[in-house]
Write a protein that holds these residues in place. Structure first.
Motif, mmCIF file in Angstrom:
data_model
loop_
_atom_site.group_PDB
_atom_site.id
_atom_site.type_symbol
_atom_site.label_atom_id
_atom_site.label_comp_id
_atom_site.label_asym_id
_atom_site.label_seq_id
_atom_site.Cartn_x
_atom_site.Cartn_y
_atom_site.Cartn_z
ATOM 1 N N MET A 1 4.334 -5.609 -1.102
ATOM 2 C CA MET A 1 4.402 -5.089 -2.470
ATOM 3 C C MET A 1 4.317 -6.214 -3.489
ATOM 4 S SD MET A 1 7.380 -2.192 -2.207
ATOM 5 C CE MET A 1 7.422 -0.993 -0.868
ATOM 6 N N ALA A 2 5.046 -7.293 -3.227
ATOM 7 C CA ALA A 2 5.012 -8.440 -4.138
ATOM 8 C C ALA A 2 3.606 -9.031 -4.218
ATOM 9 C CB ALA A 2 6.010 -9.489 -3.675
ATOM 10 N N ALA A 3 2.924 -9.086 -3.083
ATOM 11 C CA ALA A 3 1.554 -9.607 -3.063
ATOM 12 C C ALA A 3 0.627 -8.719 -3.883
ATOM 13 C CB ALA A 3 1.048 -9.710 -1.625
ATOM 14 N N LEU A 4 0.783 -7.402 -3.775
ATOM 15 C CA LEU A 4 -0.039 -6.487 -4.543
ATOM 16 C C LEU A 4 0.189 -6.670 -6.043
ATOM 17 C CD1 LEU A 4 0.421 -3.269 -2.366
ATOM 18 C CD2 LEU A 4 -1.704 -4.540 -2.650
ATOM 19 N N ILE A 5 1.448 -6.877 -6.424
ATOM 20 C CA ILE A 5 1.752 -7.083 -7.833
ATOM 21 C C ILE A 5 1.139 -8.394 -8.332
ATOM 22 C CG2 ILE A 5 3.601 -7.409 -9.524
ATOM 23 C CD1 ILE A 5 3.272 -4.547 -8.274
ATOM 24 N N LYS A 6 1.328 -9.457 -7.569
ATOM 25 C CA LYS A 6 0.807 -10.763 -7.994
ATOM 26 C C LYS A 6 -0.721 -10.754 -8.093
ATOM 27 C CE LYS A 6 3.322 -12.949 -4.857
ATOM 28 N NZ LYS A 6 3.883 -14.055 -4.026
ATOM 29 N N GLU A 7 -1.364 -10.022 -7.197
ATOM 30 C CA GLU A 7 -2.827 -9.917 -7.254
ATOM 31 C C GLU A 7 -3.299 -9.134 -8.470
ATOM 32 O OE1 GLU A 7 -3.788 -8.168 -3.511
ATOM 33 O OE2 GLU A 7 -3.096 -9.909 -2.362
ATOM 34 N N SER A 8 -2.393 -8.370 -9.081
ATOM 35 C CA SER A 8 -2.759 -7.547 -10.233
ATOM 36 C C SER A 8 -2.376 -8.170 -11.570
ATOM 37 C CB SER A 8 -2.078 -6.166 -10.114
ATOM 38 O OG SER A 8 -2.499 -5.493 -8.959
ATOM 39 N N LEU A 9 -1.713 -9.319 -11.528
ATOM 40 C CA LEU A 9 -1.299 -9.969 -12.775
ATOM 41 C C LEU A 9 -2.500 -10.581 -13.504
ATOM 42 C CD1 LEU A 9 1.982 -11.726 -11.582
ATOM 43 C CD2 LEU A 9 1.780 -9.725 -13.069
ATOM 44 N N TRP B 1 0.859 3.790 -29.227
ATOM 45 C CA TRP B 1 0.541 2.428 -28.774
ATOM 46 C C TRP B 1 0.438 2.485 -27.248
ATOM 47 C CZ3 TRP B 1 3.956 -2.498 -29.999
ATOM 48 C CH2 TRP B 1 3.273 -3.643 -29.515
ATOM 49 N N VAL B 2 -0.761 2.634 -26.751
ATOM 50 C CA VAL B 2 -0.974 2.778 -25.312
ATOM 51 C C VAL B 2 -0.898 1.399 -24.652
ATOM 52 C CG1 VAL B 2 -2.612 3.481 -23.530
ATOM 53 C CG2 VAL B 2 -2.410 4.813 -25.640
ATOM 54 N N PRO B 3 -0.092 1.239 -23.614
ATOM 55 C CA PRO B 3 0.038 -0.066 -22.960
ATOM 56 C C PRO B 3 -1.192 -0.403 -22.123
ATOM 57 C CG PRO B 3 1.250 1.580 -21.725
ATOM 58 C CD PRO B 3 0.766 2.260 -22.982
ATOM 59 N N GLY B 4 -1.337 -1.703 -21.824
ATOM 60 C CA GLY B 4 -2.342 -2.096 -20.853
ATOM 61 C C GLY B 4 -1.954 -1.537 -19.492
ATOM 62 N N LEU B 5 -2.931 -1.167 -18.712
ATOM 63 C CA LEU B 5 -2.643 -0.468 -17.461
ATOM 64 C C LEU B 5 -3.491 -1.014 -16.319
ATOM 65 C CD1 LEU B 5 -0.853 2.026 -16.647
ATOM 66 C CD2 LEU B 5 -2.955 3.374 -16.767
ATOM 67 N N LYS B 6 -2.823 -1.311 -15.210
ATOM 68 C CA LYS B 6 -3.520 -1.630 -13.961
ATOM 69 C C LYS B 6 -2.992 -0.680 -12.897
ATOM 70 C CE LYS B 6 -4.762 -6.425 -14.794
ATOM 71 N NZ LYS B 6 -4.730 -7.831 -14.278
ATOM 72 N N ILE C 1 1.797 -2.247 -14.362
ATOM 73 C CA ILE C 1 1.125 -2.161 -13.069
ATOM 74 C C ILE C 1 1.692 -0.947 -12.350
ATOM 75 C CG2 ILE C 1 0.705 -3.286 -10.846
ATOM 76 C CD1 ILE C 1 1.186 -5.974 -12.288
ATOM 77 N N VAL C 2 0.855 0.029 -12.078
ATOM 78 C CA VAL C 2 1.282 1.244 -11.388
ATOM 79 C C VAL C 2 0.976 1.092 -9.900
ATOM 80 C CG1 VAL C 2 1.084 3.750 -11.234
ATOM 81 C CG2 VAL C 2 0.789 2.595 -13.454
ATOM 82 N N LEU C 3 2.036 1.167 -9.088
ATOM 83 C CA LEU C 3 1.869 1.039 -7.638
ATOM 84 C C LEU C 3 2.341 2.316 -6.956
ATOM 85 C CD1 LEU C 3 1.274 -0.346 -5.007
ATOM 86 C CD2 LEU C 3 3.415 -1.651 -5.214
ATOM 87 N N PRO C 4 1.439 3.275 -6.732
ATOM 88 C CA PRO C 4 1.789 4.453 -5.939
ATOM 89 C C PRO C 4 1.908 4.038 -4.464
ATOM 90 C CG PRO C 4 -0.161 4.825 -7.303
ATOM 91 C CD PRO C 4 0.062 3.348 -7.223
ATOM 92 N N LEU C 5 2.980 4.406 -3.825
ATOM 93 C CA LEU C 5 3.232 3.931 -2.468
ATOM 94 C C LEU C 5 2.533 4.798 -1.423
ATOM 95 C CD1 LEU C 5 6.966 2.865 -2.865
ATOM 96 C CD2 LEU C 5 4.946 1.390 -2.658
ATOM 97 N N TYR C 6 1.222 4.915 -1.578
ATOM 98 C CA TYR C 6 0.369 5.607 -0.609
ATOM 99 C C TYR C 6 -0.682 4.607 -0.158
ATOM 100 C CZ TYR C 6 2.233 9.371 -3.565
ATOM 101 O OH TYR C 6 3.045 10.181 -4.319
ATOM 102 N N PRO C 7 -0.597 4.068 1.048
ATOM 103 C CA PRO C 7 -1.565 3.046 1.490
ATOM 104 C C PRO C 7 -3.008 3.538 1.455
ATOM 105 C CG PRO C 7 0.334 3.129 2.958
ATOM 106 C CD PRO C 7 0.451 4.306 2.055
ATOM 107 N N GLN C 8 -3.230 4.769 1.926
ATOM 108 C CA GLN C 8 -4.580 5.316 1.995
ATOM 109 C C GLN C 8 -4.826 6.204 0.760
ATOM 110 O OE1 GLN C 8 -2.304 5.737 4.540
ATOM 111 N NE2 GLN C 8 -3.052 4.052 5.814
ATOM 112 N N TYR C 9 -5.781 5.840 -0.063
ATOM 113 C CA TYR C 9 -6.066 6.662 -1.244
ATOM 114 C C TYR C 9 -6.373 8.095 -0.827
ATOM 115 C CZ TYR C 9 -8.310 8.856 -5.178
ATOM 116 O OH TYR C 9 -8.623 9.754 -6.171
ATOM 117 N N CYS C 10 -5.813 9.028 -1.578
ATOM 118 C CA CYS C 10 -6.138 10.442 -1.422
ATOM 119 C C CYS C 10 -6.029 11.077 -2.799
ATOM 120 C CB CYS C 10 -5.168 11.114 -0.448
ATOM 121 S SG CYS C 10 -5.521 12.865 -0.160
#
Length: 341
Positions: free
Chosen positions: A333-341, A170-175, A141-150
């Motif tokens: 941050m934890a909520a964002l990770i859990k929502e991506s599991l 062997w490419v990993p699964g990616l979110k 799970i990739v979490l760039p710490l930029y709230p507003q996408y740019c």
């Protein structure tokens, strides 16, 4: 192309893990001209950051910008550097530690490892991906710490991740979490910061939401960043329940412009210089686009822009710190990770 792969796979390995790559913009290794030149060269060579034909930009960058800006930037970094090093790096590491502790408490020790990476400089995204792979992480799970996408920040992070993974056999699964500017946890954390400020210092005459600027043409060419910034400001004001005169005290502005092009407006520095003549004596500034305090907030906003406001006749100026490793921010941050599991 040479592909990297795991040649001695153990069929008795435990179930592959999910891991988190926590990424921010980056920082030089030290506050000196050599480190700044290396960092700025990598940063300003990114075609996402500067959309100018490469040959023309190469000449400008190497003949005019790097020889002079490296020394000037080094002096500014030296002013904010601490015993723990770069503020951005120190805070991001503390964020990762707090996030790891929260995930360990909920899912078990080392179940979801968290690794820090910087888009520019060290630790690199390539190195962080390798570190996760060595931990038997096959879903990232990739979490760039930029709230507003740019495109300049979030889009560039995706470029770096995909570029590094091009070498993997062997490419990993990616979110990929590409923003969270409307997330309830983020808005609540910002509101909490504003309320704490008002409890301590009283209601300011103006509350300035200052976001990092981009050239206006990026907006005209389809980048949604400007709109996302305005949405964040609006959602915070609505969550605070401000209406009428209170809502009118809020201003959205943009900082850190560079070069002669027209950037997103209004400009933060110009705005602050103009407010005292309108009777505004007490200003608070918050920077919701930054997840951790860094040179742009600690030097440009907290120091330089304060001088502009006071010299123009202002009396009270306060910078509301970034969310940093505030518990509400770690919860988000934890909520964002859990929502991506």
């Amino acid at each position: 192309m040479r592909f990297q792969g795991q040649t001695e796979y153990d069929h008795k390995q435990p179930h592959p893990k999910t891991g988190v790559l926590l990424s921010n913009l980056g920082t030089p290794d030290a506050p000196d001209a050599v480190s700044l030149r290396r960092y700025l060269k990598e940063f300003l060579s990114d075609p996402r950051v500067v959309e100018i034909p490469r040959v023309v930009w190469w000449l400008i960058l190497h003949l005019f910008i790097l020889p002079f800006r490296s020394k000037r930037s080094a002096k500014l970094y030296a002013q904010v550097w601490t015993d723990a090093g770069s503020p951005l790096m120190d805070i991001t590491q503390r964020q990762a530690t707090a996030l790891q502790q929260k995930l360990d408490a909920e899912f078990g020790q080392d179940t979801i490892p968290v690794v820090v990476a910087m888009r520019y400089g060290n630790p690199s995204i390539k190195g962080a991906l390798e570190q996760l792979t060595q931990m038997n992480v096959r879903n990232i799970i990739v979490l760039p710490l930029y709230p507003q996408y740019c495109a300049v920040t979030t889009g560039s992070t995706f470029d770096a991740v995909s570029q590094a993974l091009r070498e993997y056999r062997w490419v990993p699964g990616l979110k990929f979490i590409n923003g969270y500017h409307q997330h309830a946890g983020y808005i609540n954390a910002l509101c909490q910061s504003v309320k704490e400020y008002i409890d301590q210092h009283g209601m300011p005459d103006r509350l300035l939401f200052s976001y990092h600027g981009t050239p206006k043409r990026y907006l005209e060419q389809g980048d949604p960043y400007y709109c996302f910034c305005l949405q964040t400001t609006r959602l915070v004001v609505e969550q605070l329940g401000w209406q009428g005169d209170d809502a009118d005290k809020v201003i959205t502005s943009f900082q850190s412009r560079f070069g002669k092009a027209v950037w997103l407006q209004p400009y933060t520095d110009v705005t602050l210089k103009s407010l005292p003549e309108k009777g505004v004596k007490h200003v608070a500034v918050i920077c919701p686009g930054f997840s951790a305090d860094c040179l742009e907030t600690l030097e440009e906003i907290e120091e330089e822009n304060k001088e502009y406001f006071i010299q123009a006749g202002g009396e009270k100026y306060h910078y509301i710190p970034c969310l940093n490793d505030n518990p509400a921010h770690i919860d988000l941050m934890a909520a964002l990770i859990k929502e991506s599991l």
